[in-house]
Design a protein around this motif. Structure first.
Motif, PDB file in Angstrom:
ATOM      1  N   THR A 407     -44.333   9.426 -15.577  1.00  0.00           N
ATOM      2  CA  THR A 407     -43.793  10.744 -16.023  1.00  0.00           C
ATOM      3  C   THR A 407     -44.388  11.771 -14.992  1.00  0.00           C
ATOM      4  OG1 THR A 407     -45.911  11.149 -17.214  1.00  0.00           O
ATOM      5  CG2 THR A 407     -44.129  10.052 -18.446  1.00  0.00           C
ATOM      6  N   GLY A 408     -45.556  11.379 -14.163  1.00  0.00           N
ATOM      7  CA  GLY A 408     -46.220  12.275 -13.443  1.00  0.00           C
ATOM      8  C   GLY A 408     -47.279  13.091 -13.981  1.00  0.00           C
ATOM      9  N   THR A 409     -47.784  12.385 -15.266  1.00  0.00           N
ATOM     10  CA  THR A 409     -48.913  12.906 -15.972  1.00  0.00           C
ATOM     11  C   THR A 409     -49.787  11.814 -16.053  1.00  0.00           C
ATOM     12  OG1 THR A 409     -47.669  14.674 -17.144  1.00  0.00           O
ATOM     13  CG2 THR A 409     -49.860  14.057 -17.782  1.00  0.00           C
ATOM     14  N   GLY A 410     -50.985  11.914 -15.307  1.00  0.00           N
ATOM     15  CA  GLY A 410     -51.807  10.434 -15.240  1.00  0.00           C
ATOM     16  C   GLY A 410     -52.401   9.880 -16.556  1.00  0.00           C
ATOM     17  N   PHE A 411     -52.818  10.834 -17.322  1.00  0.00           N
ATOM     18  CA  PHE A 411     -53.305  10.111 -18.604  1.00  0.00           C
ATOM     19  C   PHE A 411     -52.447   9.515 -19.269  1.00  0.00           C
ATOM     20  CE2 PHE A 411     -55.984  11.132 -22.526  1.00  0.00           C
ATOM     21  CZ  PHE A 411     -57.201  10.435 -22.149  1.00  0.00           C
ATOM     22  N   ILE A 412     -51.134  10.080 -19.470  1.00  0.00           N
ATOM     23  CA  ILE A 412     -49.927   9.383 -20.262  1.00  0.00           C
ATOM     24  C   ILE A 412     -49.636   8.120 -19.517  1.00  0.00           C
ATOM     25  CG2 ILE A 412     -47.790   9.843 -21.070  1.00  0.00           C
ATOM     26  CD1 ILE A 412     -50.021  11.260 -22.271  1.00  0.00           C
ATOM     27  N   ASP A 413     -49.574   8.137 -18.235  1.00  0.00           N
ATOM     28  CA  ASP A 413     -49.065   7.071 -17.478  1.00  0.00           C
ATOM     29  C   ASP A 413     -49.860   5.955 -17.524  1.00  0.00           C
ATOM     30  OD1 ASP A 413     -46.697   8.608 -16.869  1.00  0.00           O
ATOM     31  OD2 ASP A 413     -47.236   9.270 -14.922  1.00  0.00           O
ATOM     32  N   ALA A 414     -51.092   6.015 -17.219  1.00  0.00           N
ATOM     33  CA  ALA A 414     -52.139   5.163 -17.224  1.00  0.00           C
ATOM     34  C   ALA A 414     -52.182   4.414 -18.885  1.00  0.00           C
ATOM     35  CB  ALA A 414     -53.650   5.726 -17.044  1.00  0.00           C
ATOM     36  N   SER A 415     -52.023   5.173 -19.743  1.00  0.00           N
ATOM     37  CA  SER A 415     -51.921   4.723 -21.100  1.00  0.00           C
ATOM     38  C   SER A 415     -50.794   3.675 -21.294  1.00  0.00           C
ATOM     39  CB  SER A 415     -52.232   5.596 -22.258  1.00  0.00           C
ATOM     40  OG  SER A 415     -51.935   5.073 -23.502  1.00  0.00           O
ATOM     41  N   MET A 416     -49.700   4.235 -20.980  1.00  0.00           N
ATOM     42  CA  MET A 416     -48.274   3.528 -21.131  1.00  0.00           C
ATOM     43  C   MET A 416     -48.174   2.309 -20.204  1.00  0.00           C
ATOM     44  SD  MET A 416     -46.977   5.260 -23.420  1.00  0.00           S
ATOM     45  CE  MET A 416     -45.444   4.298 -23.585  1.00  0.00           C
ATOM     46  N   ARG A 417     -48.743   2.048 -19.189  1.00  0.00           N
ATOM     47  CA  ARG A 417     -48.821   1.032 -18.423  1.00  0.00           C
ATOM     48  C   ARG A 417     -49.994   0.034 -18.950  1.00  0.00           C
ATOM     49  NH1 ARG A 417     -48.166   2.630 -11.953  1.00  0.00           N
ATOM     50  NH2 ARG A 417     -46.644   4.390 -12.129  1.00  0.00           N
ATOM     51  N   GLU A 418     -51.340   0.566 -19.496  1.00  0.00           N
ATOM     52  CA  GLU A 418     -52.157  -0.277 -19.936  1.00  0.00           C
ATOM     53  C   GLU A 418     -51.535  -1.060 -21.298  1.00  0.00           C
ATOM     54  OE1 GLU A 418     -56.641  -0.267 -22.036  1.00  0.00           O
ATOM     55  OE2 GLU A 418     -55.099   1.584 -22.065  1.00  0.00           O
ATOM     56  N   LEU A 419     -50.724  -0.387 -22.164  1.00  0.00           N
ATOM     57  CA  LEU A 419     -50.027  -0.569 -23.182  1.00  0.00           C
ATOM     58  C   LEU A 419     -48.988  -1.702 -22.884  1.00  0.00           C
ATOM     59  CD1 LEU A 419     -49.164  -0.813 -26.284  1.00  0.00           C
ATOM     60  CD2 LEU A 419     -47.626   1.165 -25.770  1.00  0.00           C
ATOM     61  N   ALA A 420     -48.297  -1.527 -21.690  1.00  0.00           N
ATOM     62  CA  ALA A 420     -47.053  -2.466 -21.433  1.00  0.00           C
ATOM     63  C   ALA A 420     -47.686  -3.951 -20.782  1.00  0.00           C
ATOM     64  CB  ALA A 420     -46.135  -1.885 -20.495  1.00  0.00           C
ATOM     65  N   LEU A 421     -48.829  -3.806 -19.938  1.00  0.00           N
ATOM     66  CA  LEU A 421     -49.366  -4.867 -19.476  1.00  0.00           C
ATOM     67  C   LEU A 421     -50.614  -5.626 -20.340  1.00  0.00           C
ATOM     68  CD1 LEU A 421     -50.286  -3.224 -15.908  1.00  0.00           C
ATOM     69  CD2 LEU A 421     -48.641  -4.857 -16.342  1.00  0.00           C
ATOM     70  N   THR A 422     -50.991  -4.924 -21.254  1.00  0.00           N
ATOM     71  CA  THR A 422     -51.995  -5.621 -22.167  1.00  0.00           C
ATOM     72  C   THR A 422     -51.804  -5.886 -23.732  1.00  0.00           C
ATOM     73  OG1 THR A 422     -53.304  -3.890 -22.569  1.00  0.00           O
ATOM     74  CG2 THR A 422     -53.736  -4.938 -20.502  1.00  0.00           C
ATOM     75  N   GLY A 423     -50.970  -5.050 -24.405  1.00  0.00           N
ATOM     76  CA  GLY A 423     -50.723  -4.977 -25.489  1.00  0.00           C
ATOM     77  C   GLY A 423     -51.819  -3.917 -26.255  1.00  0.00           C
ATOM     78  N   TYR A 424     -52.816  -3.282 -25.425  1.00  0.00           N
ATOM     79  CA  TYR A 424     -53.554  -2.352 -26.101  1.00  0.00           C
ATOM     80  C   TYR A 424     -53.768  -0.989 -25.313  1.00  0.00           C
ATOM     81  CZ  TYR A 424     -57.905  -0.749 -28.088  1.00  0.00           C
ATOM     82  OH  TYR A 424     -58.957   0.075 -28.751  1.00  0.00           O
ATOM     83  N   THR A 425     -54.070  -0.038 -26.169  1.00  0.00           N
ATOM     84  CA  THR A 425     -54.374   1.150 -25.333  1.00  0.00           C
ATOM     85  C   THR A 425     -55.352   1.794 -26.661  1.00  0.00           C
ATOM     86  OG1 THR A 425     -53.640   3.448 -24.298  1.00  0.00           O
ATOM     87  CG2 THR A 425     -52.296   2.653 -26.000  1.00  0.00           C
ATOM     88  N   SER A 426     -56.094   2.726 -26.275  1.00  0.00           N
ATOM     89  CA  SER A 426     -57.266   3.497 -27.132  1.00  0.00           C
ATOM     90  C   SER A 426     -56.466   4.366 -28.140  1.00  0.00           C
ATOM     91  CB  SER A 426     -58.045   4.096 -26.398  1.00  0.00           C
ATOM     92  OG  SER A 426     -57.756   5.170 -25.805  1.00  0.00           O
ATOM     93  N   ALA A 496     -57.515  14.605 -20.365  1.00  0.00           N
ATOM     94  CA  ALA A 496     -58.109  13.800 -19.414  1.00  0.00           C
ATOM     95  C   ALA A 496     -59.391  14.278 -18.794  1.00  0.00           C
ATOM     96  CB  ALA A 496     -56.896  13.677 -18.188  1.00  0.00           C
ATOM     97  N   TRP A 497     -59.631  15.495 -18.687  1.00  0.00           N
ATOM     98  CA  TRP A 497     -60.581  16.112 -18.048  1.00  0.00           C
ATOM     99  C   TRP A 497     -61.978  16.187 -19.035  1.00  0.00           C
ATOM    100  CZ3 TRP A 497     -61.780  17.372 -13.388  1.00  0.00           C
ATOM    101  CH2 TRP A 497     -61.294  17.608 -12.500  1.00  0.00           C
ATOM    102  N   ASP A 498     -61.501  15.989 -20.440  1.00  0.00           N
ATOM    103  CA  ASP A 498     -62.434  15.818 -21.408  1.00  0.00           C
ATOM    104  C   ASP A 498     -63.071  14.398 -21.472  1.00  0.00           C
ATOM    105  OD1 ASP A 498     -62.536  18.512 -22.028  1.00  0.00           O
ATOM    106  OD2 ASP A 498     -61.264  18.280 -23.894  1.00  0.00           O
ATOM    107  N   TYR A 499     -61.955  13.442 -21.532  1.00  0.00           N
ATOM    108  CA  TYR A 499     -62.367  12.100 -21.995  1.00  0.00           C
ATOM    109  C   TYR A 499     -62.501  11.087 -20.616  1.00  0.00           C
ATOM    110  CZ  TYR A 499     -61.893  13.531 -26.488  1.00  0.00           C
ATOM    111  OH  TYR A 499     -62.276  14.447 -27.821  1.00  0.00           O
ATOM    112  N   ASP A 500     -62.045  11.674 -19.272  1.00  0.00           N
ATOM    113  CA  ASP A 500     -61.850  10.610 -18.512  1.00  0.00           C
ATOM    114  C   ASP A 500     -62.158  11.652 -17.193  1.00  0.00           C
ATOM    115  OD1 ASP A 500     -61.332   8.448 -16.618  1.00  0.00           O
ATOM    116  OD2 ASP A 500     -59.280   8.932 -16.457  1.00  0.00           O
ATOM    117  N   PRO A 501     -63.252  12.292 -17.077  1.00  0.00           N
ATOM    118  CA  PRO A 501     -63.523  13.338 -15.959  1.00  0.00           C
ATOM    119  C   PRO A 501     -63.539  12.935 -14.652  1.00  0.00           C
ATOM    120  CG  PRO A 501     -65.490  13.037 -17.313  1.00  0.00           C
ATOM    121  CD  PRO A 501     -64.357  12.323 -18.038  1.00  0.00           C
ATOM    122  N   GLN A 502     -63.974  11.841 -14.484  1.00  0.00           N
ATOM    123  CA  GLN A 502     -63.949  11.027 -13.046  1.00  0.00           C
ATOM    124  C   GLN A 502     -62.628  10.564 -12.745  1.00  0.00           C
ATOM    125  OE1 GLN A 502     -66.662  11.755 -11.186  1.00  0.00           O
ATOM    126  NE2 GLN A 502     -67.624  12.724 -12.947  1.00  0.00           N
ATOM    127  N   GLY A 503     -61.711  10.373 -13.377  1.00  0.00           N
ATOM    128  CA  GLY A 503     -60.507   9.833 -13.306  1.00  0.00           C
ATOM    129  C   GLY A 503     -60.565   8.455 -13.270  1.00  0.00           C
TER     130      GLY A 503
END
Length: 608
Positions: A407-426, A496-503
């Motif tokens: 999507t170009g929005t990092g927090f969303i893209d990371a979660s959707m990839r984690e979900l597809a690759l592992t079956g889990y996201t927070s 993302a800034w609140d919960y993943d401030p270092q990226g």
């Protein structure tokens, strides 16, 4: 006299109401524990005797998105849980007989088998309130009436998998469950004092199996090993149908490496207590990376490998300093904020199940629970937001990018990839992704719920669909879908800034970001973390770079389509780093541009 026990989401021996009853009052000579893989929910073509033949059942795909109903990650966990139950029953002189087919058809086949005619006196099952399971119960009851000539008892037991017992509610009518969770929660305070103890452990021996077991009906066969069983379930659903495989970053590791089954469920609970993770749960539950920031018990709960009241019993024993079970560590200090928070989350699970009982199939309609409420409450306008569906080419493209994490929005893209690759996201990222799809992109929220059903290891009908409806504004969120404010809307850049401030999380799951430098920008300036969260900003932030390595990374990013053409541009900066952004209000109400028909529409919406 034979009893047939049909198992579904009660894959456990302990705290099992049927096994407990049989231990206390058994009028049967034999028991046939039976698990039937439902072809409408689980793809069963992997069990065909002839791999080149056609299955008599349609593929197990979702209604709107045509996704596999049970994807590869949950298929593996399900197989492990079934097999663990099989081994546990074998240790007690019994077995779990696995079959493929519609449950009513399998029951009919058994009742017509020569060995079972006149010997089966009861068919029991535990209650499940999801609509497909309710329909399944009706069909089985019809078969028993047709085949049993009134001599076979059909009984649907309370599964007792919830934290609270039905008999402890002020009313037995699920329609009286409050539409606001806070009202429901307050009626059971203090919660710790209102939870029943689980049943005592089942004895080491169960009733024996009948002397003859009817074979699996053609054209299917049942594997003889766990490895073959996992393969039969996973192989047909490995391809999600959404383009080439998603790249997995080299250092990425799943937050959910756990094996299914009752045995592992109890081991996980003991680990959480011994390690102190359960006591620190309230402080860590919004974490993103690692195995222990949350309990990871939801997958076990979803399949009934463990019950909520068993989890509570472990915590009570720990809080009271008791020896049973033996943790090797004692507290004796009573309830702490971590154990209290776990109970709170277990109560939320109960509430979602009760809402499913109350609203039934409305849970799966686009208007969700609000649709039914608006019919009886004149003060509820039930106003309809027009979500786009897959009939639009633009929506199909946007949705595909959302699923693939492009999507170009990092927090969303990371979660959707984690979900597809592992079956889990927070849980934190699940809420953000649901809000992004339904409220930033304006796409039918049910497509997201279907995708989660397919991908999540811990999918649970009531909790998955109930939480998606909640975030979309058509569930039990008291703020709902306010037409003036847009209701609850998460700003994924702020989050993302609140919960993943270092990226770190974003970088961990987006392979294209692996080479992004870890250094932070100076205060008041934008830098690489900004790029991780909104990659399109790379063009503005790094117009020129004297660092050769940085320049190479920048050039690579600029060549990515989803970097140059994000689905949504959300202009946001942390308050502490950009006063000029605060003056424009971007720290409270994010200003964004949404791509529509080849252009970007500017809008403003309040977002968390």
């Amino acid at each position: 006299m034979y009893l047939i026990y049909l198992l579904r989401r009660d894959l456990r021996v302990s705290d099992n109401p049927i096994f407990h009853h049989l231990q206390q009052h058994s009028k049967f000579s034999h028991i046939l524990p039976l698990y039937v893989l439902p072809p409408n929910q689980v793809e069963v073509s992997g069990f065909l005797q002839d791999p080149g033949s056609d299955s008599p059942y349609p593929q197990a795909r979702s209604r709107l998105g045509n996704f596999w109903r049970c994807g590869p990650h949950r298929a593996k966990f399900l197989a492990e849980s079934i097999w663990d139950m099989k081994q546990s029953l074998k240790e007690r002189g019994s077995d779990l007989i696995i079959r493929v087919g519609r449950m009513d058809e399998v029951v009919r086949q058994i009742l017509r088998h020569q060995e079972y005619k006149g010997k089966v006196v009861a068919v029991w099952i535990t209650k499940d309130w999801a609509s497909e399971e309710v329909d399944e119960e009706r069909m089985i009851k019809r078969v028993i009436q047709q085949e049993g000539d009134g001599k076979i008892e059909w009984k649907v037991w309370d599964g007792e998998e919830m934290l609270l017992h039905d008999n402890d509610f002020a009313t037995s009518d699920p329609a009286q469950v409050p539409d606001i969770f806070t009202s429901f929660r307050k009626s059971f305070e203090p919660l710790r004092d209102n939870i029943r103890s689980p049943y005592k452990s089942t004895s080491t021996q169960l009733l024996p199996l009948p002397s003859e077991i009817p074979a699996q009906a053609a054209p299917f066969s049942i594997p003889a090993s766990l490895e073959e069983f996992i393969s039969a379930l996973r192989k047909p659903v490995e391809d999600s149908g959404f383009g080439p495989p998603i790249l997995k970053p080299q250092g990425a590791s799943t937050a959910h490496p756990f094996i299914g089954g009752e045995t592992r469920a109890h081991a996980r609970i003991v680990h959480l207590i011994v390690s102190g993770c359960i006591s620190s749960y309230k402080d860590t539950r919004n974490g993103l990376l690692g195995e222990d920031f949350s309990t990871k018990l939801s997958a076990y709960l979803a399949l009934g490998c463990v019950t909520a009241r068993q989890i509570n019993a472990y915590m009570v024993a720990f809080e009271d300093g008791k020896d049973l079970p033996d943790f090797g560590i004692r507290s004796g200090k009573g309830e702490n904020k971590g154990t209290a928070a776990v109970r709170f989350e277990l109560l939320w699970r109960d509430y979602m199940r009760l809402c499913m009982r109350k609203y039934g199939n409305n849970l799966f309609s686009i208007e969700g629970l609000r649709g039914q409420r608006s019919n009886r409450d004149k003060n509820d306008s039930g106003s309809s937001q027009h979500w786009s569906d897959l009939s639009s080419p633009e929506t199909r493209t946007s949705f595909s990018r959302f699923l693939r994490g492009e999507t170009g929005t990092g927090f969303i893209d990371a979660s959707m990839r984690e979900l597809a690759l592992t079956g889990y996201t927070s849980n934190r990222t699940r809420q953000n992704c649901a809000s992004f799809l339904a409220k930033w992109l304006g796409i039918d929220w049910r497509l997201g719920a279907e995708w989660y059903e397919s991908m999540l290891i811990d999918h649970d009908v009531a909790n998955n669909w109930g939480n998606w409806a909640y975030v979309a504004g058509v569930g039990n969120d008291p703020r709902g879908r306010d037409t003036d404010t847009g209701g609850r809307k998460f700003n994924p850049v702020k989050q993302a800034w609140d919960y993943d401030p270092q990226g770190e999380y974003v970088k961990a799951w987006i392979a294209e970001f692996e080479e992004v430098p870890s250094k932070r920008a100076r205060k008041g300036e934008r830098g690489w973390v900004d790029v991780l969260f909104q990659a399109w900003q790379v063009n503005d932030i790094f117009q020129k770079s004297t660092d050769v390595r940085e320049g190479e990374v920048i050039d690579k990013l600029k060549k990515l389509d989803w970097v140059n053409d994000p689905l949504v541009k959300i202009k946001y900066q942390p308050k502490s780093e950009a006063k000029t952004f605060r003056k424009n209000g971007f720290g409270v109400g994010a200003k964004y541009e949404k791509k529509t028909g080849g252009r970007h529409e500017k809008s403003r919406a309040k977002a968390k």
